[in-house]
Design a protein around this motif. Sequence first.
Motif, PDB file in Angstrom:
ATOM      1  N   UNK A   1      15.449   8.743  -1.916  1.00  0.00           N
ATOM      2  CA  UNK A   1      14.274   7.899  -2.176  1.00  0.00           C
ATOM      3  C   UNK A   1      13.569   7.626  -0.853  1.00  0.00           C
ATOM      4  N   UNK A   2      12.289   7.962  -0.772  1.00  0.00           N
ATOM      5  CA  UNK A   2      11.552   7.821   0.485  1.00  0.00           C
ATOM      6  C   UNK A   2      10.230   7.111   0.260  1.00  0.00           C
ATOM      7  N   UNK A   3       9.793   6.381   1.294  1.00  0.00           N
ATOM      8  CA  UNK A   3       8.541   5.621   1.270  1.00  0.00           C
ATOM      9  C   UNK A   3       7.417   6.442   1.895  1.00  0.00           C
ATOM     10  N   UNK A   4       6.221   6.347   1.307  1.00  0.00           N
ATOM     11  CA  UNK A   4       5.030   6.942   1.897  1.00  0.00           C
ATOM     12  C   UNK A   4       3.826   6.061   1.647  1.00  0.00           C
ATOM     13  N   UNK A   5       2.885   6.054   2.600  1.00  0.00           N
ATOM     14  CA  UNK A   5       1.622   5.351   2.369  1.00  0.00           C
ATOM     15  C   UNK A   5       0.875   6.065   1.243  1.00  0.00           C
ATOM     16  N   UNK A   6       0.426   5.309   0.261  1.00  0.00           N
ATOM     17  CA  UNK A   6      -0.188   5.908  -0.922  1.00  0.00           C
ATOM     18  C   UNK A   6      -1.407   6.765  -0.575  1.00  0.00           C
ATOM     19  N   UNK A   7      -2.159   6.351   0.443  1.00  0.00           N
ATOM     20  CA  UNK A   7      -3.359   7.102   0.815  1.00  0.00           C
ATOM     21  C   UNK A   7      -3.019   8.486   1.350  1.00  0.00           C
ATOM     22  N   UNK A   8      -1.796   8.664   1.842  1.00  0.00           N
ATOM     23  CA  UNK A   8      -1.458   9.905   2.531  1.00  0.00           C
ATOM     24  C   UNK A   8      -0.453  10.796   1.820  1.00  0.00           C
ATOM     25  N   UNK A   9       0.259  10.306   0.823  1.00  0.00           N
ATOM     26  CA  UNK A   9       1.197  11.202   0.150  1.00  0.00           C
ATOM     27  C   UNK A   9       0.429  12.327  -0.534  1.00  0.00           C
ATOM     28  N   UNK A  10       1.042  13.501  -0.558  1.00  0.00           N
ATOM     29  CA  UNK A  10       0.399  14.651  -1.181  1.00  0.00           C
ATOM     30  C   UNK A  10       0.414  14.504  -2.698  1.00  0.00           C
ATOM     31  N   UNK A  11      -0.701  14.812  -3.315  1.00  0.00           N
ATOM     32  CA  UNK A  11      -0.779  14.822  -4.781  1.00  0.00           C
ATOM     33  C   UNK A  11      -0.386  16.228  -5.245  1.00  0.00           C
ATOM     34  N   UNK A  12       0.674  16.316  -6.034  1.00  0.00           N
ATOM     35  CA  UNK A  12       1.188  17.614  -6.472  1.00  0.00           C
ATOM     36  C   UNK A  12       0.951  17.761  -7.969  1.00  0.00           C
ATOM     37  N   UNK A  13       0.244  18.813  -8.395  1.00  0.00           N
ATOM     38  CA  UNK A  13       0.020  19.017  -9.833  1.00  0.00           C
ATOM     39  C   UNK A  13       1.334  19.187 -10.587  1.00  0.00           C
ATOM     40  N   UNK A  14       1.380  18.712 -11.826  1.00  0.00           N
ATOM     41  CA  UNK A  14       2.613  18.730 -12.614  1.00  0.00           C
ATOM     42  C   UNK A  14       3.098  20.156 -12.911  1.00  0.00           C
TER      43      UNK A  14
ATOM     44  N   UNK B   1       0.816  -1.217   0.000  1.00  0.00           N
ATOM     45  CA  UNK B   1       0.000   0.000   0.000  1.00  0.00           C
ATOM     46  C   UNK B   1       0.849   1.265   0.000  1.00  0.00           C
ATOM     47  N   UNK B   2       2.098   1.153  -0.456  1.00  0.00           N
ATOM     48  CA  UNK B   2       3.032   2.271  -0.384  1.00  0.00           C
ATOM     49  C   UNK B   2       3.562   2.657  -1.762  1.00  0.00           C
ATOM     50  N   UNK B   3       4.146   3.863  -1.813  1.00  0.00           N
ATOM     51  CA  UNK B   3       4.842   4.309  -3.015  1.00  0.00           C
ATOM     52  C   UNK B   3       6.265   4.691  -2.643  1.00  0.00           C
TER      53      UNK B   3
END
Length: 353
Positions: free
Chosen positions: A132-145, A35-37
Amino acid sequence: MSLPGIPTEQWAQVVEKTGGPAIYKRIPVPTPGPDEVLINVKYSGVCHTDLHAMNGDWPLPTKMPFVGGHEGAGVVVARGELVKDIELGDYAGIKWLNGSCLSCSYCQQSDESLCPDALLSGYTVDGSFQQYAIGKAAHVARIPKECSLEAVSPILCAGLTVYKALKESGARPGQQVAIVGAGGGLGSLAIQYAKAMGLHTISIDGGEEKGKMCTDLGSENYIDFTKTKNLVQDVKNATPDGFGPHAVLLLAVSEGPFQQASEYVRSRGSIVCVGLPANAFLKAPVFDTVVRMINIKGSYVGNRQDTAEAIDFFRRGLIAAPYKVVGLSQLQEIFDLMKASKIAGRYVVDTSK
């Protein structure tokens, strides 16, 4: 699923003992869970919390050794098999709240930061002072391109934190907000978010450099606590009716301002505590607090919706964090400047240097 070319080792700043220092060294690149990125962090803001974590200032144990940082902006290069809503190549950010259970009563009511099982970047799990860092996909911030990764990185904690605090204050457009510690990284963003939200700001800090920065960012009043003879009266005088500001944001890293705010906030006003000075206590007269109906509260980091809103203010060009970029290898020098209170605005580290 991953992009090609991910190395097995990376450069990182590692704290190996309480009190530091941070050591620049090579460590393995982590592998994301289901469940991570995995984010190739390009830039990371440096927060006063990172110094608190290294020094062990708070009654919350850190992992040890650990990689600090929680304002990491970069590119998603790998994802676990359960992750469906983030694509490889997307921009994403590592925030203070790295993950939560998503099922407790707090998470269900959008108070993920209060989750008893919350994972904290750069504190209980490794953060963004690495390539390189791990984050839970549900919580990482979505940043516009269209967003600059170096410019958006301070929004991921400093911007989000002050935006949430302004919402918690209950101040409405046209009202006055006093920002204590306005010349620091959080304060520089609080001034801009307040202005974008239609609020008038009274900036409180020390020194001419910080005063110039505050006024350049749009603050209508600057009170230098190193020069004023009566700070309480000066703050009240900065409001149109002389009754004081409708809200006070306490971003300071020393205890004194937390003891003083109730003296100048207006009746029925709110005092919002954000800064976390070590071993500090709040103090306010009970009689005064009751009969003047003063609301004293704390504000922690924002939730996922607050994050999206804070980033959208930035995307629309309403927020421009004043920052300086240096190499990740120079992190300890930034901490030394922090200790000496010689930083105006925010430092951002480039993980390639």
